[in-house]
Design an enzyme around this catalytic site. Structure first.
Site, mmCIF file in Angstrom:
data_model
loop_
_atom_site.group_PDB
_atom_site.id
_atom_site.type_symbol
_atom_site.label_atom_id
_atom_site.label_comp_id
_atom_site.label_asym_id
_atom_site.label_seq_id
_atom_site.Cartn_x
_atom_site.Cartn_y
_atom_site.Cartn_z
ATOM 1 N N ASP A 1 45.920 44.005 44.973
ATOM 2 C CA ASP A 1 46.603 42.877 44.337
ATOM 3 C C ASP A 1 46.998 43.252 42.909
ATOM 4 O OD1 ASP A 1 46.161 41.311 46.598
ATOM 5 O OD2 ASP A 1 44.255 40.546 45.837
ATOM 6 N N ARG B 1 37.181 39.431 47.080
ATOM 7 C CA ARG B 1 37.311 38.060 46.556
ATOM 8 C C ARG B 1 36.480 37.077 47.386
ATOM 9 N NH1 ARG B 1 42.893 36.475 47.125
ATOM 10 N NH2 ARG B 1 43.215 38.321 48.420
ATOM 11 N N TYR C 1 34.229 49.721 45.337
ATOM 12 C CA TYR C 1 34.826 48.945 44.252
ATOM 13 C C TYR C 1 33.827 48.692 43.133
ATOM 14 C CZ TYR C 1 38.418 47.635 47.712
ATOM 15 O OH TYR C 1 39.413 47.663 48.659
ATOM 16 N N ASP D 1 40.194 34.314 42.508
ATOM 17 C CA ASP D 1 40.261 35.163 41.311
ATOM 18 C C ASP D 1 40.914 34.372 40.182
ATOM 19 O OD1 ASP D 1 43.082 35.280 41.628
ATOM 20 O OD2 ASP D 1 42.951 37.115 42.821
#
Length: 338
Positions: free
Chosen positions: A46, A184, A74, A88
């Site tokens: 994203d 997320r 991540y 987010d």
């Protein structure tokens, strides 16, 4: 460089995508810089996310599915106390915890670690998953929310959990996950488990399978190095890629396509290579294979041919086992063959 196809090599670039740019724009800017005919990426990030993006150049795009299904790592940062529709900071706040957040560090660490292992995860509405031919984020933008089926994903590890109590309670950690995991959604679920909501504030992809962000290069670094080379040499490498191919490959940290494949390597003669290239089946002896008992029908191998000029073995593509005979193995070329 737009409109030209000067960069002919097939391979990958490990791009460190900056926050604020879409994956599509990032890879197409690289395409424009080097003048390749095609680019693709193995797993989108994203615009709010940053980090490792595998960019497939030219015919390496054929293997997007192969690269996309690999495990990832991540670095995650989140805030407690509220939740947004996108999970987010890009979204609108939909839930807010009004009381004082009184959760101990030990309680937070326990809650975060509880997600390790196989879990069922509901994808966010703001995702590219299609339902009845329409992407979820397109429905979400219309104010439509649909029921999403929970999917099984795997959280292999969560480590280096850090908790900060300032104006807001912030948590960060590294996590290694299976392909298809939405970080997320993981953040949202952590917030719900703690009972105070949570929103992702930062996401950096640090690894995709064996590829590490430490090996990557950013668009900013590429442009800076090209400009610096122009100043020192008096030439614009970017405008004359055909004569500076090795320099450009060095600047973008280009990896040849064979690095994608984990198949065993076998060598064949120039004559057999030409037959394979023409679509013919060739026979090779058992001695070409390290462990003949592992050779089975449909197994894939990387083919190499000795260059008589350089004496070096050069990668030529992928072959598949058609049949295993009494003392010979029948091979045929696969879709990627030079």
């Amino acid at each position: 460089m737009k409109g030209n196809s000067i960069f002919k090599s097939d391979g990958i670039v490990l791009l460190n995508k900056s926050r604020g740019i879409s994956s599509f724009k990032a890879i197409n800017k690289l395409k424009w810089i080097i003048g390749s005919s095609k680019v693709g990426h193995a797993g989108t990030l994203d615009p709010i996310a940053e980090g490792l993006l595998i960019v497939m150049v030219n015919n390496a795009t054929k293997f997007s599915d192969n690269l996309m299904k690999r495990d990832k790592e991540y670095f995650v940062e989140l805030e407690l106390g509220y939740e947004t529709d996108t999970y987010d900071t890009e979204g609108e706040i939909t839930e807010k915890y009004e009381g004082n957040i009184d959760v101990s560090t030990e309680g937070i660490i326990e809650a975060v670690n509880s997600f390790t292992g196989e879990i069922m995860q509901v994808p966010p509405m703001y995702s590219a998953i299609k339902i009845n031919g329409e992407k979820l984020y397109e429905l979400a933008r219309k104010g439509i929310e649909v029921e999403r089926e929970a999917r099984k994903v795997k959280i292999y590890s969560i480590r280096e959990i850090n908790v900060e109590y300032k104006e807001k309670c912030k948590i960060s950690f590294y996590t290694e996950v299976s392909s298809g995991t939405y970080i997320r959604s993981l953040v949202r679920d952590i917030g719900r488990k703690l009972g105070v909501y949570a929103t992702m504030t930062k996401l950096v992809r640090t690894k995709i399978d064996k590829y590490n962000i430490k090996e990557s290069v950013s668009l900013e670094e590429i442009e800076e190095k090209l400009d610096k080379d122009k100043e020192t040499s008096g030439e614009n490498v970017c405008k004359d890629i055909s004569n500076n191919m090795e320099k450009v490959k060095e600047i973008i940290k280009f990896k040849n396509i064979e690095c994608i494949f984990n198949y065993e390597k076998i060598s064949v003669s120039e004559e057999k290579y030409k037959k394979l290239k023409n679509g013919m089946t060739v026979l090779v002896g058992f001695k070409k294979f390290k462990e003949i008992h592992t050779v089975t029908e449909n197994k894939l191998y990387c083919i190499y041919v000795k260059n008589e000029m350089t004496e070096q073995k050069e990668f030529k593509g992928i072959v598949k086992v058609i049949r295993k005979g009494h003392d010979k193995v029948y091979l045929k070329r696969e879709k990627y063959f030079i």
